[in-house]
Scaffold this motif. Sequence first.
Motif, mmCIF file in Angstrom:
data_model
loop_
_atom_site.group_PDB
_atom_site.id
_atom_site.type_symbol
_atom_site.label_atom_id
_atom_site.label_comp_id
_atom_site.label_asym_id
_atom_site.label_seq_id
_atom_site.Cartn_x
_atom_site.Cartn_y
_atom_site.Cartn_z
ATOM 1 N N ILE A 26 -3.154 -5.363 -7.294
ATOM 2 C CA ILE A 26 -3.579 -4.389 -6.794
ATOM 3 C C ILE A 26 -4.590 -4.727 -4.815
ATOM 4 O O ILE A 26 -5.544 -5.284 -5.090
ATOM 5 C CB ILE A 26 -4.600 -4.146 -7.369
ATOM 6 C CG1 ILE A 26 -5.504 -2.498 -7.404
ATOM 7 C CG2 ILE A 26 -6.316 -5.131 -8.105
ATOM 8 C CD1 ILE A 26 -6.291 -1.965 -8.409
ATOM 9 N N SER A 27 -4.341 -3.926 -4.202
ATOM 10 C CA SER A 27 -4.382 -3.523 -3.016
ATOM 11 C C SER A 27 -4.889 -2.817 -1.790
ATOM 12 O O SER A 27 -4.251 -0.947 -2.916
ATOM 13 C CB SER A 27 -3.466 -4.652 -1.941
ATOM 14 O OG SER A 27 -2.452 -3.965 -2.370
ATOM 15 N N GLY A 28 -5.294 -3.062 -1.438
ATOM 16 C CA GLY A 28 -5.447 -1.445 -0.547
ATOM 17 C C GLY A 28 -6.413 -1.641 0.043
ATOM 18 O O GLY A 28 -7.139 -2.623 0.757
ATOM 19 N N TYR A 29 -7.406 -0.376 1.389
ATOM 20 C CA TYR A 29 -8.828 -0.446 2.001
ATOM 21 C C TYR A 29 -9.646 0.395 1.106
ATOM 22 O O TYR A 29 -9.117 1.462 0.498
ATOM 23 C CB TYR A 29 -8.281 0.598 2.831
ATOM 24 C CG TYR A 29 -7.143 -0.234 4.003
ATOM 25 C CD1 TYR A 29 -7.557 -1.082 5.245
ATOM 26 C CD2 TYR A 29 -5.678 -0.251 3.583
ATOM 27 C CE1 TYR A 29 -5.826 -1.909 5.994
ATOM 28 C CE2 TYR A 29 -5.136 -0.890 4.362
ATOM 29 C CZ TYR A 29 -5.117 -1.267 6.139
ATOM 30 O OH TYR A 29 -4.492 -1.954 6.413
ATOM 31 N N LEU A 92 -0.006 -2.316 -6.561
ATOM 32 C CA LEU A 92 -0.530 -1.069 -6.411
ATOM 33 C C LEU A 92 -1.728 -0.816 -5.908
ATOM 34 O O LEU A 92 -2.245 -1.645 -5.259
ATOM 35 C CB LEU A 92 -1.333 -0.350 -8.060
ATOM 36 C CG LEU A 92 -2.230 0.897 -7.823
ATOM 37 C CD1 LEU A 92 -1.407 1.791 -8.275
ATOM 38 C CD2 LEU A 92 -3.379 0.496 -9.293
ATOM 39 N N GLN A 93 -0.818 -0.036 -4.531
ATOM 40 C CA GLN A 93 -1.872 0.644 -3.348
ATOM 41 C C GLN A 93 -2.951 1.210 -3.864
ATOM 42 O O GLN A 93 -2.071 2.052 -4.479
ATOM 43 C CB GLN A 93 -0.818 1.232 -2.209
ATOM 44 C CG GLN A 93 -1.143 1.500 -0.763
ATOM 45 C CD GLN A 93 -1.427 -0.096 -0.367
ATOM 46 O OE1 GLN A 93 -1.393 -0.784 -0.104
ATOM 47 N NE2 GLN A 93 -2.130 0.257 0.797
ATOM 48 N N LEU A 94 -4.136 0.403 -3.545
ATOM 49 C CA LEU A 94 -5.231 1.895 -4.319
ATOM 50 C C LEU A 94 -6.132 1.824 -3.119
ATOM 51 O O LEU A 94 -6.967 0.672 -2.864
ATOM 52 C CB LEU A 94 -5.366 1.401 -5.390
ATOM 53 C CG LEU A 94 -6.626 2.089 -5.853
ATOM 54 C CD1 LEU A 94 -6.044 3.761 -6.050
ATOM 55 C CD2 LEU A 94 -7.496 1.759 -7.435
ATOM 56 N N PRO A 365 1.337 -6.601 -0.538
ATOM 57 C CA PRO A 365 0.558 -5.866 -1.196
ATOM 58 C C PRO A 365 -0.681 -7.472 -0.666
ATOM 59 O O PRO A 365 -1.956 -7.923 -1.049
ATOM 60 C CB PRO A 365 0.357 -5.890 -2.849
ATOM 61 C CG PRO A 365 1.961 -5.176 -2.384
ATOM 62 C CD PRO A 365 2.661 -6.146 -1.806
ATOM 63 N N LYS A 366 0.261 -8.750 -0.402
ATOM 64 C CA LYS A 366 0.031 -9.766 -0.411
ATOM 65 C C LYS A 366 -0.158 -10.469 1.448
ATOM 66 O O LYS A 366 -0.957 -11.221 1.401
ATOM 67 C CB LYS A 366 0.450 -10.701 -0.848
ATOM 68 C CG LYS A 366 -0.357 -10.702 -2.858
ATOM 69 C CD LYS A 366 0.594 -11.701 -3.739
ATOM 70 C CE LYS A 366 -0.080 -11.552 -4.770
ATOM 71 N NZ LYS A 366 0.318 -12.892 -5.934
ATOM 72 N N LEU A 367 0.225 -9.351 2.590
ATOM 73 C CA LEU A 367 0.103 -10.645 3.657
ATOM 74 C C LEU A 367 0.031 -9.184 4.554
ATOM 75 O O LEU A 367 0.866 -8.420 4.396
ATOM 76 C CB LEU A 367 1.300 -10.742 3.432
ATOM 77 C CG LEU A 367 1.966 -12.156 4.810
ATOM 78 C CD1 LEU A 367 1.080 -12.498 5.133
ATOM 79 C CD2 LEU A 367 3.207 -12.348 5.025
#
Length: 796
Positions: A26-29, A92-94, A365-367
């Motif tokens: 899970i990644s995002g801003y 998931l981009q959140l 999502p990791k870089l």
Amino acid sequence: MVLKLLFALLLVLPTSYLRAQKNTTISGYVKNKSSSEAIIGARIYCDSLAVGTVTNVYGFYSLSIPPGKHSILFSSIGYSPQKKLINLENDLQLDILLAEGKLLNEVEVTAEQLNHESTEISTINLSMDKVKSLPVLLGEVDILKTASLLPGIHSGSEGSSGIYVRGGGPDQNLILLDGVPIYNANHLFGFFSVFNADAINSVKIVKGGFPSRYGGRLSSVIDINMNEGNMNEYHGEGSIGIISSKLMISGPILKNKMAFMISARRTYIDVLARPIINAVNNNSSNYETKVGYFFYDLNGKVNYKINDKNRIYLSGYMGKDKFYLEDEYKYYDYDSTKYRYYANEAGMNWGNKIFALRWNHQFSPKLLSNLTLNFSDYKFVVGFEDSEYYEKANPISNNSFEYLSGIQDWGAKLDFFFYPNPKHKIVYGGNYIYHTFRPGVSTIVNNSSFGSLDSTFGANKTNSHEFYGYIEDDWSITKRLSANAGLHFSNLIVNKSYYNSLQPRLAMNYVLNEKSSVKLSYAAMTQYLHLLSNTTVGLPTDLWVPATGKVPPQIGHQIAAGYAVDFKKGYSISTEAYYKTMNNLIAYKEGASFLSAGENWEEIVEVGKGWSYGAEILLEKKVGKLSGWIGYTLSWTNRQFENLNFGKIYPYKYDRRHDVSLALTYKFNDKIDVGLVWVYGTGNSLTLPVQQYAANVSNSDPNQYYFNPPIENFQAKNDYKMPSYHRLDLGVNIHKPKKWGEAIWSFGVYNAYSRQNPFYIEYGYLPNDFSPNPTKVLKQISLFPLIPSVSYAFKF
């Protein structure tokens, strides 16, 4: 070819590593809900798995966890926390929007990032709300003055915004604005800094345990980021104070797509002084004088979201100080039938210009990568011109002198942020800087009926190439033990000289229990720049020069150990002890100064060493109606040069044994809050003569004494301690809601009990003593008595 292979390897390794992982990501801003600006240092935590992460300097996060249902908590100090229940099957981009909160309660505090959990040591994040609420000199909010209230950081002298960190000099602080170095951070001869608080989003101060991403200085990193601009609506704030006014406006250019921020600040000391000067001029019809001083700042930033994976930022800063004196005298020339004029102009100005273009790209999502192209220019000019004329277009004579110095950089930086799993946060990249040094160029022009002269002399421009590469890993080794380990490699090419340096960095944290931990760090640092200075208040006459074949780069080593504990209700205590060595420091030889530097500056400096050690305590409360900190520093700082002080060790000018600071704010309600600052510091060191021998003076003419002063004998360098320094500042802020926003009246008192603190001390003579051997006494010069201030601020 080698660089291309290295770049490809940096991309391929993370990609190949990712293919082997089974976890979902899970990644995002994390952003501010009202403005969509990034929130730096926000915490993301999965309670069921007891794993978490924090957002980086761009507000980006990445957390890899097993597929399934999870409850994720997003939180940051000053914002209402938000909990999300998610069912992870794929990456998931959140993006998360956090609303600014009121006073945080105890339950919410437990969700925040705790001191004892982080590998960071000797690091402090300044809250901009805290900076703005504390009382300050003349009501002018100042980031660097607030920083000087923290343990291990000292201001140079009364009113000065120059800072000295753990025994280092002002040149040993890497001050970054949106990643671009600022070489002179002072306005008004050092009494204020160049940073307009309304344009600033975050401030991070690192005193030791430096992560490998930072390099080029020995003592500290002050990493400042500007506001990115409001993506949702137009917003502004500003203030009108005693000596300056400022205004900041931000808003969308394309809603949710592109935003801007622009701010401006200017003093009007010259405008306030004009009526006084005009009154003096009115007393003489033949004489006219113009004198003044002002400074201004301009900050700007544009933030463009191309898509979810690409963002572009363009930011800039321009600031300038200018002091000027112009006078004109007219007299009747008896050889003609008209007036003849004599005019004189003198002045001094200095300032910075920086620009940065940044491309933020998410590979996966990791870089995440960040490419920055930047430009920085610092320039100092002092000069005068005098002329005689009947008509300005045809001068009878003209004489001028100009002295110019400065430093200019062009640079490119590439950083990668790689999050393979919750146990590793890897950052790596490189930076290139092309320096152009102008260490002092003088120009003299003389034109008259007797002939003309046009001459330029001094140091030629010196160009150098500086490069560094780095890698660091923030690694959770076990549930209790974590470390930030890395390497920083740098080199410098200047003229025919080449230097390189491999600098290991390590910071470790061992969690003792759910509230406390012990920390340890080591950092090696190399600095390829020197600052030639023999002033006490950080004047712009200080000269930046590079390491050369004759003057090697500065090298520092620092170890630090600490203990951190968190309590309920937002209290925390951190204690640290440190030991730092500094080699290849430079100082002017006895009697030399910037005026004698010229092209042979290497011949008028001494190379020596220094060391500093001590202990620091910080008691802090970040949330609640009462917030702030109490800091205490116990330290020793020494210097040694072979040809200064007979080669003996002597205390550094700013060797202060004890330093205490108290900075508190109390919020009664949404309408009234008060601030209090009290500081105490051992006096600075000073060199004073212990004996004097009379010169050859005739008893029949005592006035000869003033043309033949006595010979002074100095026993040791910096062997006299000035009186201790202490001061109390008080302030109150009254907030009034308006239909269009909010108005804030701020009232303050600087030096509330009017302590006569020493600015400097010198020997002087008793008044009306005209004897052949007048008595000398020590005289203390103080700057600021009790000074009230008032300012009006507004937000809309």
